[in-house]
Design a protein around this motif. Structure first.
Motif, short mmCIF file in Angstrom:
data_model
loop_
_atom_site.label_atom_id
_atom_site.label_comp_id
_atom_site.label_asym_id
_atom_site.label_seq_id
_atom_site.Cartn_x
_atom_site.Cartn_y
_atom_site.Cartn_z
N CYS A 1 6.57 9.41 -6.87
CA CYS A 1 5.59 8.41 -7.29
C CYS A 1 5.09 8.76 -8.69
CB CYS A 1 4.44 8.39 -6.29
SG CYS A 1 3.03 7.43 -6.86
N GLU B 1 2.37 8.14 -9.96
CA GLU B 1 0.95 8.43 -9.97
C GLU B 1 0.64 9.76 -9.31
OE1 GLU B 1 -0.72 6.26 -11.79
OE2 GLU B 1 -2.45 7.56 -11.51
N CYS B 2 1.06 9.95 -8.06
CA CYS B 2 0.65 11.14 -7.31
C CYS B 2 1.81 12.14 -7.14
CB CYS B 2 0.10 10.74 -5.94
SG CYS B 2 1.35 10.00 -4.87
N CYS C 1 4.20 4.92 -4.83
CA CYS C 1 4.22 4.97 -3.37
C CYS C 1 3.26 3.91 -2.83
CB CYS C 1 3.84 6.36 -2.87
SG CYS C 1 2.11 6.76 -3.13
N CYS D 1 -0.46 4.48 -3.59
CA CYS D 1 -0.86 4.25 -4.98
C CYS D 1 -0.79 2.78 -5.33
CB CYS D 1 0.00 5.08 -5.92
SG CYS D 1 -0.35 6.84 -5.79
#
Ligand SMILES: [Zn+2]
Ligand SMILES: [Zn+2]
Length: 136
Positions: A6, A8-9, A22, A25
């Protein structure tokens, strides 16, 4: 199966196309979008920078939402979004209403020609550009 990290994370998730996020997110981004929408409603004259800072969202993300026609700017918004075809100030999306109408009427060929017109360059010029770049 396409498994990716992902954006973001950094967690692994099953990628199904589109944004590389994901589900968690994606949900968060959707919440953020609603937040920004409400913020814009209350602050129609906010700049991209102000929206970005107040809502903790990147200016790139904001511009993407505007281009996707998800966010619509107020008529007197200081945010300058211009039609990608004629350069007229618009409040959402990529093209002004005039250009959209033209496209809808099937004049897309005209667009192709207009876009190509300034482009044809003799290959020599490109070569010298490259050289200048290398010399830097
Ligand atoms: Zn994530
Ligand atoms: Zn236009």
């Amino acid at each position: 199966m396409d498994v990716r990290n992902c954006k973001e994370c950094k967690r692994l998730f099953n990628y199904i196309g589109g944004v590389q996020l994901c589900d968690a997110c994606k949900d968060k981004l959707e919440d953020k979008f609603q937040e920004v929408k409400n913020y814009l409603w209350d602050n129609p004259k906010a700049t991209v920078k102000e929206i970005s800072e107040a809502n903790d969202v990147s200016t790139n993300q904001l511009r993407q939402w505007i281009r996707e026609e998800r966010l619509e700017l107020a008529d007197d918004s200081p945010i300058a979004i211009t039609c990608e075809n004629c350069g007229k100030k618009i409040i959402t999306g990529r093209y002004c209403q005039d250009c959209k109408n033209k496209m809808a009427r099937g004049l897309t060929k005209e667009f192709g020609l207009e876009k190509k017109a300034p482009e044809p360059e003799p290959p020599k010029k490109k070569e010298s550009d490259k050289m200048r770049f290398l010399q830097k």
